[in-house]
Design a protein around this motif. Structure first.
Motif, PDB file in Angstrom:
ATOM      1  N   ILE A  61       0.781  -1.148   0.179  1.00  0.00           N
ATOM      2  CA  ILE A  61       0.096   0.049   0.011  1.00  0.00           C
ATOM      3  C   ILE A  61       0.721   1.219   0.029  1.00  0.00           C
ATOM      4  N   ILE A  63       0.856   5.420  -0.006  1.00  0.00           N
ATOM      5  CA  ILE A  63       0.296   6.831   0.526  1.00  0.00           C
ATOM      6  C   ILE A  63       0.988   7.786  -0.249  1.00  0.00           C
ATOM      7  N   ALA A  74       3.257   2.806   3.033  1.00  0.00           N
ATOM      8  CA  ALA A  74       2.135   3.130   4.193  1.00  0.00           C
ATOM      9  C   ALA A  74       2.845   2.701   5.694  1.00  0.00           C
ATOM     10  N   TRP A 120      -6.430   5.408  -5.982  1.00  0.00           N
ATOM     11  CA  TRP A 120      -7.801   6.098  -5.829  1.00  0.00           C
ATOM     12  C   TRP A 120      -7.514   7.581  -5.921  1.00  0.00           C
ATOM     13  N   ASP A 122      -7.532  10.226  -3.899  1.00  0.00           N
ATOM     14  CA  ASP A 122      -6.413  10.670  -2.768  1.00  0.00           C
ATOM     15  C   ASP A 122      -5.151  10.182  -3.208  1.00  0.00           C
ATOM     16  N   THR A 124      -4.027   7.090  -3.047  1.00  0.00           N
ATOM     17  CA  THR A 124      -3.563   5.888  -2.168  1.00  0.00           C
ATOM     18  C   THR A 124      -3.583   4.890  -3.196  1.00  0.00           C
ATOM     19  N   LEU A 144     -11.918   0.898   1.475  1.00  0.00           N
ATOM     20  CA  LEU A 144     -10.714   1.556   1.234  1.00  0.00           C
ATOM     21  C   LEU A 144     -10.620   2.938   1.763  1.00  0.00           C
ATOM     22  N   PRO A 145     -11.623   3.920   1.828  1.00  0.00           N
ATOM     23  CA  PRO A 145     -11.715   5.160   2.305  1.00  0.00           C
ATOM     24  C   PRO A 145     -11.385   5.393   3.630  1.00  0.00           C
ATOM     25  N   SER A 148      -7.802   4.193   4.156  1.00  0.00           N
ATOM     26  CA  SER A 148      -6.967   5.440   3.473  1.00  0.00           C
ATOM     27  C   SER A 148      -6.772   6.544   4.595  1.00  0.00           C
ATOM     28  N   ARG A 152      -3.612   8.000   6.307  1.00  0.00           N
ATOM     29  CA  ARG A 152      -2.875   9.186   6.219  1.00  0.00           C
ATOM     30  C   ARG A 152      -2.661   9.830   7.623  1.00  0.00           C
TER      31      ARG A 152
END
Length: 621
Positions: A61, A63, A74, A120, A122, A124, A144-145, A148, A152
């Motif tokens: 993942i 970010i 991440a 996505w 944002d 991510t 995911l949101p 995410s 963050r």
């Protein structure tokens, strides 16, 4: 659910469900596994479980990093991305929200894996690596949101913590700088004090330098003279070493030649001796021819002996010698040899140290020097023989090769002849070098003196000036202690004769052996002959009545004369041994001296020489 791991749930998917039921269950379990990623302590492990659950090998993942303006792993994942062009291409395509697949090098450049990437708005990004993931984008949109935002938030917290640590580090560095500044002020004050002291020291050194400059020229001259002296001493030492090496090389060559000549001369002298003893008295012409041939052979034998002396291969029999008595005893011989035109003066030193040397060879050396001096005074002159105690120091030894510092007895022979220049004097000890006319000299007299002195552990030196004369000095080492030897020069002079004893003659040269056997039989001895050591031992094993072993030193077939004598004494302890050789080897001669108790007759020998020596050995004289 936050903090819940997916390891226990992964095992429930192993049952064979229908495709429609599996698609409904997959969405639920995906959310559970995504919720498990909220635990930072086991995030990577849960990510691997999720990846395997959906058919991939690994899950990564990424970010966004606001400070760097790029994507980074991440929290909970390794913070360093693999390098290489495939990863650079992947990151470049992640700048926009997208869903794509690509090939990447993972975990290293040697392995290429398929990657399914979901980005996505944002920014991510989820990267499923390897395999064929069965999860769809729609299944990820719901879970995911929240993840995410959590990731963050953690990243922002980590950044804030990093900024706080940076602020603390800056505060600490500020305090350290303040402390260092205070220390620097004290150090500057100390350096200023040191500078003041250095200025004072510089002034003192300038004063000393000025004084040194005033005497620099004189010191340079002094050092130059020292260096010139050192260079000159080194040049002399190198020249002396080169001369010594040259003389040694020539000596080895001449020694080998002398060995072969002595064997040849033994045959010539022996047969001439037989011829002389058997010619009729009225054969005047034949006897004169035989006498002349014998004189030539004797001269050749003398030359080979001088070659052996120069090459330091002659067998010496050193004894304690009173040099003053030896020189004084040569007075009549010198007057007869030099003639009436040469005045001889002998100057002997009181309290002269004894030496250890071969008396006969020392006498020959002095006589050779005297004859050379006579030839250098064709109109007559004065010959002076002096003896003295002397000391050769370290400096003299360094300037002359093969010289050891210590106490010596010097025998000097000086003449008032024509003298010679430096170049000639440097070559006078070389064999066959002579300044005399053709036919007047062999050039071996001084070579013999040189070889005798070196073989006796001594030294010889020459000094000459054209029109003034020449002085040759023989240095022999002082003998500390030692027993006086009985003077046997007048004994056994008429011991020539024969006997009835049995003699075993061992000689590999057939002609020499034939002469020796014939001579001994003429003298009345019983003679047995052998050509080498093994055959001689076989004779001794079956023949008990052998009184004397007469053997050459150098024999073939791996058994030399010395070993033969040792084995013969093991069989016959009472047997007596007489050696003969034309060239001394280390078998019976060591450091130029005969071993203790060894009897030797040198080749070439005559009928009388052999008769006398054999009788002496048998009689134990």
């Amino acid at each position: 659910m936050p903090g819940r791991t997916a390891s226990s749930k992964a095992s429930t998917t192993a049952r064979p469900w229908s495709a429609s039921f599996r698609s409904r269950v997959l969405s639920t379990e995906a959310r559970i596994l995504f919720n498990a990623l909220a635990d930072p302590g086991c995030r990577r492990e849960n990510a691997d479980v999720l990846a395997r659950h959906v058919g991939a090998r690994a899950l990564l993942i990424l970010i966004p990093d606001r400070e760097l303006g790029a994507l980074r792993p991440a929290p909970g994942f390794p913070q360093t991305l693999p390098g290489g062009p495939t990863w650079r291409t992947l990151l470049a395509r992640c700048r926009d929200a997208a869903e794509f697949t690509t090939d990447i090098a993972y975990p290293d450049a040697a392995s290429v894996e398929r990657a399914e990437v979901h980005v996505w708005p944002d920014r991510t990004a989820l990267i499923f690596i390897g395999g064929r993931p069965t999860i769809r984008r729609a299944e990820l949109d719901g879970a995911l949101p929240l993840l995410s935002a959590l990731l963050r938030s953690e990243g922002a917290g980590l950044e804030a913590a990093g900024h706080a640590r940076a602020a603390q580090d800056a505060s600490r560095r500020a305090r350290e700088l303040a402390t260092a500044l205070d220390g620097a002020r004290g150090e500057i004050a100390g350096k200023a004090h040191q500078l003041q002291r250095a200025l004072s020291e510089s002034a003192r050194l300038n004063t000393e330098l000025r004084l040194l400059n005033e005497t620099l020229e004189q010191r340079i001259l002094d050092r130059t003279r020292e260096l010139q002296t050192e260079v000159e001493e080194r040049r002399k030492a190198e020249a002396a070493l080169a001369q010594a090496q040259k003389m040694e090389a020539v000596g080895q060559l001449t020694g080998g030649i002398a060995h072969d000549f002595n064997n040849l001369l033994q045959v010539v002298v022996g047969n001439l001796d037989i011829l002389q003893r058997n010619l009729p008295e009225d054969a005047t012409r034949l006897r004169r021819s035989a006498d002349n041939a014998m004189k030539g052979a004797r001269r050749a034998a003398t030359l080979t002996q001088r070659l052996l002396a120069f090459s330091r291969r002659q067998p010496l029999d050193p004894k304690r010698i009173n040099v003053n008595a030896l020189v004084s005893g040569m007075s009549d011989l010198l007057h007869r040899s030099l003639g009436e035109t040469v005045a001889v003066e002998t100057v002997v030193a009181a309290g002269l140290w004894p030496v250890e040397a071969d008396g006969n060879q020392l006498e020959n050396a002095v006589l050779n020097l005297a004859v050379n001096a006579r030839d250098a005074m064709p109109e007559g002159g004065k010959l002076t023989i002096e003896t003295a105690n002397t000391m050769l120091d370290e400096a003299y030894a360094r300037a002359h090769a093969e010289v050891r510092p210590g106490q010596y007895v010097a025998i000097s022979v000086s003449d008032t002849g024509v003298g010679m220049d430096r170049e000639t004097a440097e070559r006078v000890f070389e064999p066959f070098f002579t300044t005399k006319e053709v036919g007047k000299g062999t050039g071996l007299g001084l070579s013999m003196v040189y070889g005798f002195a070196k073989q006796s552990g001594g030294h010889v030196n020459i000094y000459s000036e054209p029109g003034v004369g020449t002085t040759v000095r023989i240095y022999l080492p002082r003998l500390i202690g030692g027993r006086c030897e009985e003077d046997v020069s007048e004994l056994n002079m008429n011991s020539e004769g024969g006997g009835q004893e049995t003699i075993l003659v061992v000689e590999d040269d057939e002609d020499v052996r034939a002469y020796s056997v014939e001579t001994l039989r003429e003298l009345g001895y019983q003679v047995i002959e052998a050509q080498d050591g093994p055959s001689a031992l076989r004779v001794l094993e079956r023949q008990t009545a052998v009184d004397l072993l007469f053997t050459d030193v150098v024999l073939p077939n791996g058994l030399n004369g010395e070993r033969l004598a040792r084995d013969a004494r093991a069989l016959r302890p009472w047997i007596k041994v007489l050696f003969t050789t034309g060239y001394s080897r280390n078998a019976i001669v060591h450091h130029g001296r005969l071993d203790a108790g060894v009897q030797l007759i040198a080749k070439p020998y005559s009928h009388a020489d052999l008769a006398t020596k054999v009788r002496d050995v048998l009689d134990g004289l």
